[in-house]
Design a protein around this motif. Structure first.
Motif, PDB file in Angstrom:
ATOM      1  N   ALA A 224      -6.417  59.407  -9.882  1.00 15.15           N
ATOM      2  CA  ALA A 224      -5.835  58.285  -9.056  1.00 15.15           C
ATOM      3  C   ALA A 224      -5.873  56.754  -9.837  1.00 15.15           C
ATOM      4  O   ALA A 224      -6.441  56.716 -10.846  1.00 15.15           O
ATOM      5  CB  ALA A 224      -6.795  58.033  -7.673  1.00 15.15           C
ATOM      6  N   TYR A 225      -5.222  55.876  -9.174  1.00 13.23           N
ATOM      7  CA  TYR A 225      -5.337  54.534  -9.598  1.00 13.23           C
ATOM      8  C   TYR A 225      -6.847  54.153  -9.795  1.00 13.23           C
ATOM      9  O   TYR A 225      -7.582  54.200  -8.775  1.00 13.23           O
ATOM     10  CB  TYR A 225      -4.499  53.581  -8.792  1.00 13.23           C
ATOM     11  CG  TYR A 225      -2.985  53.844  -8.890  1.00 13.23           C
ATOM     12  CD1 TYR A 225      -1.935  53.188  -9.720  1.00 13.23           C
ATOM     13  CD2 TYR A 225      -2.437  55.031  -8.066  1.00 13.23           C
ATOM     14  CE1 TYR A 225      -0.773  53.372  -9.577  1.00 13.23           C
ATOM     15  CE2 TYR A 225      -1.001  55.507  -8.382  1.00 13.23           C
ATOM     16  CZ  TYR A 225      -0.188  54.686  -9.178  1.00 13.23           C
ATOM     17  OH  TYR A 225       1.050  54.757  -9.349  1.00 13.23           O
ATOM     18  N   GLU A 226      -7.141  53.381 -10.713  1.00  9.62           N
ATOM     19  CA  GLU A 226      -8.362  53.034 -10.851  1.00  9.62           C
ATOM     20  C   GLU A 226      -8.345  51.317 -11.070  1.00  9.62           C
ATOM     21  O   GLU A 226      -7.600  50.759 -11.977  1.00  9.62           O
ATOM     22  CB  GLU A 226      -9.191  53.526 -12.205  1.00  9.62           C
ATOM     23  CG  GLU A 226      -9.376  54.870 -11.974  1.00  9.62           C
ATOM     24  CD  GLU A 226     -10.210  55.400 -13.313  1.00  9.62           C
ATOM     25  OE1 GLU A 226     -11.497  54.892 -13.574  1.00  9.62           O
ATOM     26  OE2 GLU A 226      -9.605  56.345 -13.696  1.00  9.62           O
ATOM     27  N   LEU A 227      -9.034  50.556 -10.443  1.00  7.51           N
ATOM     28  CA  LEU A 227      -8.876  49.020 -10.464  1.00  7.51           C
ATOM     29  C   LEU A 227     -10.364  48.694 -10.816  1.00  7.51           C
ATOM     30  O   LEU A 227     -11.424  48.969 -10.221  1.00  7.51           O
ATOM     31  CB  LEU A 227      -8.607  48.619  -8.790  1.00  7.51           C
ATOM     32  CG  LEU A 227      -8.360  47.076  -9.104  1.00  7.51           C
ATOM     33  CD1 LEU A 227      -7.262  46.508  -9.498  1.00  7.51           C
ATOM     34  CD2 LEU A 227      -8.674  46.663  -7.469  1.00  7.51           C
TER      35      LEU A 227
ATOM     36  N   PRO B 271      -3.875  55.404  -2.912  1.00  9.80           N
ATOM     37  CA  PRO B 271      -5.364  55.891  -3.122  1.00  9.80           C
ATOM     38  C   PRO B 271      -5.881  55.266  -4.474  1.00  9.80           C
ATOM     39  O   PRO B 271      -5.164  55.218  -5.534  1.00  9.80           O
ATOM     40  CB  PRO B 271      -5.091  57.296  -3.199  1.00  9.80           C
ATOM     41  CG  PRO B 271      -3.664  57.555  -2.655  1.00  9.80           C
ATOM     42  CD  PRO B 271      -2.841  56.213  -2.926  1.00  9.80           C
ATOM     43  N   HIS B 272      -7.066  54.860  -4.550  1.00 15.71           N
ATOM     44  CA  HIS B 272      -7.490  54.296  -5.605  1.00 15.71           C
ATOM     45  C   HIS B 272      -9.079  54.239  -5.635  1.00 15.71           C
ATOM     46  O   HIS B 272      -9.684  54.429  -4.541  1.00 15.71           O
ATOM     47  CB  HIS B 272      -7.318  52.844  -5.751  1.00 15.71           C
ATOM     48  CG  HIS B 272      -7.747  51.762  -4.547  1.00 15.71           C
ATOM     49  ND1 HIS B 272      -6.967  51.621  -3.339  1.00 15.71           N
ATOM     50  CD2 HIS B 272      -8.607  51.099  -4.448  1.00 15.71           C
ATOM     51  CE1 HIS B 272      -7.755  51.133  -2.731  1.00 15.71           C
ATOM     52  NE2 HIS B 272      -8.664  50.627  -3.390  1.00 15.71           N
ATOM     53  N   SER B 273      -9.796  54.113  -6.957  1.00 13.23           N
ATOM     54  CA  SER B 273     -11.116  53.694  -7.132  1.00 13.23           C
ATOM     55  C   SER B 273     -11.273  52.377  -7.426  1.00 13.23           C
ATOM     56  O   SER B 273     -10.584  52.019  -8.316  1.00 13.23           O
ATOM     57  CB  SER B 273     -11.975  55.000  -7.836  1.00 13.23           C
ATOM     58  OG  SER B 273     -11.193  54.883  -8.919  1.00 13.23           O
ATOM     59  N   THR B 274     -12.626  51.925  -7.383  1.00 17.99           N
ATOM     60  CA  THR B 274     -12.856  50.408  -7.695  1.00 17.99           C
ATOM     61  C   THR B 274     -14.168  50.619  -8.712  1.00 17.99           C
ATOM     62  O   THR B 274     -15.142  51.138  -8.253  1.00 17.99           O
ATOM     63  CB  THR B 274     -12.918  49.711  -6.519  1.00 17.99           C
ATOM     64  OG1 THR B 274     -11.891  49.800  -5.433  1.00 17.99           O
ATOM     65  CG2 THR B 274     -13.443  48.134  -6.775  1.00 17.99           C
TER      66      THR B 274
ATOM     67  N   LEU C 206      -5.819  47.266 -14.032  1.00 13.74           N
ATOM     68  CA  LEU C 206      -5.500  48.360 -13.278  1.00 13.74           C
ATOM     69  C   LEU C 206      -5.082  49.584 -14.370  1.00 13.74           C
ATOM     70  O   LEU C 206      -4.478  49.215 -15.306  1.00 13.74           O
ATOM     71  CB  LEU C 206      -4.323  48.277 -12.468  1.00 13.74           C
ATOM     72  CG  LEU C 206      -3.632  49.382 -11.549  1.00 13.74           C
ATOM     73  CD1 LEU C 206      -4.554  50.025 -10.472  1.00 13.74           C
ATOM     74  CD2 LEU C 206      -2.209  49.136 -11.066  1.00 13.74           C
ATOM     75  N   LYS C 207      -5.729  50.664 -13.798  1.00 18.21           N
ATOM     76  CA  LYS C 207      -5.405  51.809 -14.560  1.00 18.21           C
ATOM     77  C   LYS C 207      -4.531  52.730 -13.703  1.00 18.21           C
ATOM     78  O   LYS C 207      -5.179  53.165 -12.614  1.00 18.21           O
ATOM     79  CB  LYS C 207      -6.694  52.629 -15.376  1.00 18.21           C
ATOM     80  CG  LYS C 207      -6.369  53.606 -16.382  1.00 18.21           C
ATOM     81  CD  LYS C 207      -7.606  54.058 -16.950  1.00 18.21           C
ATOM     82  CE  LYS C 207      -7.761  54.984 -17.773  1.00 18.21           C
ATOM     83  NZ  LYS C 207      -8.916  55.629 -18.262  1.00 18.21           N
ATOM     84  N   THR C 208      -3.351  53.146 -14.119  1.00 22.91           N
ATOM     85  CA  THR C 208      -2.499  53.707 -13.147  1.00 22.91           C
ATOM     86  C   THR C 208      -2.605  55.314 -13.281  1.00 22.91           C
ATOM     87  O   THR C 208      -3.594  55.743 -13.982  1.00 22.91           O
ATOM     88  CB  THR C 208      -1.047  53.584 -13.643  1.00 22.91           C
ATOM     89  OG1 THR C 208      -0.710  54.356 -14.890  1.00 22.91           O
ATOM     90  CG2 THR C 208      -0.712  52.419 -13.795  1.00 22.91           C
ATOM     91  N   ASP C 209      -2.359  55.861 -12.312  1.00 26.35           N
ATOM     92  CA  ASP C 209      -2.274  57.540 -12.106  1.00 26.35           C
ATOM     93  C   ASP C 209      -2.121  58.306 -13.598  1.00 26.35           C
ATOM     94  O   ASP C 209      -2.538  59.163 -13.706  1.00 26.35           O
ATOM     95  CB  ASP C 209      -1.639  57.925 -11.036  1.00 26.35           C
ATOM     96  CG  ASP C 209      -0.179  57.780 -10.931  1.00 26.35           C
ATOM     97  OD1 ASP C 209       0.109  56.709 -11.719  1.00 26.35           O
ATOM     98  OD2 ASP C 209       0.498  58.537 -10.350  1.00 26.35           O
TER      99      ASP C 209
END
Ligand SMILES: N[C@@H](CCC(=O)N[C@@H](CS)C(=O)NCC(=O)O)C(=O)O
Length: 227
Positions: free
Chosen positions: A2-5, A29-32, A58-61
């Motif tokens: 998932a995207y990671e912020l 959908p993302h995690s922080t 941001l790290k994309t999927d």
């Protein structure tokens, strides 16, 4: 994946709030991950994302790292073309991009003199002429956006877009320092700050205490007008 912020302290990091809203508000959908912006561990916390060095990152999927907010917004708009990050109409989209890029590049007096904080309203804050000029310019841009979109009230382009994402921390500064604006601008700021996502972010921000408190002013405080 998932995207990671990667974000900094919710209470003070205006850019982190923008980065999170552009995921949260468009149901991406993302995690922080919280990095130590005010505790001093930021460089170490972000080292594995180099050359990114600021929050948000941001790290994309797909594992691609993006270290600037507007680049993140544009990339998410490409990845999720039906999510409505930008207005559908070309004229409105161009205008929304104008507002966002002018915000990213400008309003240095407002940003310098009125750091974002989401805890209280500073009473009797005296804005400089430069801050007042920034606020006037922001109101001109809001009016221009509405003249293009036809939206008399509510979101600038009729639905929530990246314009709202980028101006939410601006609204927090206007309200948090009780800056003089029209009733319409104040209503718009209150709309942005009443958003359930913003209230959730603010509640998490308030779980952290700071000693000493950053950006302390020798002024009385009033309670935040929402919530
Ligand atoms: N141009 C960057 C600005 C990001 C930024 O300045 N973030 C601040 C926190 S709100 C930061 O990381 N400051 C740490 C530093 O400057 O070392 C963007 O658009 O994302």
């Amino acid at each position: 994946m998932a995207y990671e912020l990667y974000i900094g302290d919710r209470m003070y990091s205006s850019w982190s709030l923008r980065g999170w809203l552009m995921l949260e508000k468009f149901a991406i959908p993302h995690s922080t991950h919280l990095v130590g912006l005010y505790s001093g561990s930021m460089a170490q916390d972000l080292a594995h994302l180099a050359p990114a060095r600021l929050v948000p990152t941001l790290k994309t999927d797909q594992g691609l790292v993006i270290g600037e907010s507007l680049a993140m917004g544009e990339t998410l708009a490409e990845h999720f073309p039906t999510a409505g990050l930008w207005p559908k109409s070309a004229d409105q989209r161009a205008t929304a991009r104008w507002l966002v890029t002018e915000m990213v590049a400008g309003f240095s007096a407002l940003r310098g003199d009125c750091p974002m904080q989401l805890s209280h309203v500073w009473k009797d804050f005296t804005p400089s002429q430069a801050v007042l000029a920034d606020v006037t310019r922001i109101e001109v841009l809001f009016a221009h956006a509405r003249s293009i979109s036809g939206a008399q009230e509510g979101y600038l382009f009729g639905h929530y877009s990246l314009a709202e994402v980028f101006y939410t921390p601006v609204a927090a500064r206007i309200i948090g320092y009780d800056l003089p604006v029209s009733a319409a601008t104040r209503a718009y700021c209150m709309l942005l700050l009443s958003d359930p996502a913003v209230l959730k972010w603010q509640a998490q921000a308030r779980e952290v205490t700071y000693d000493p408190e950053p950006y302390l002013l020798d002024l009385d405080r009033a309670t935040w007008p929402i919530g």
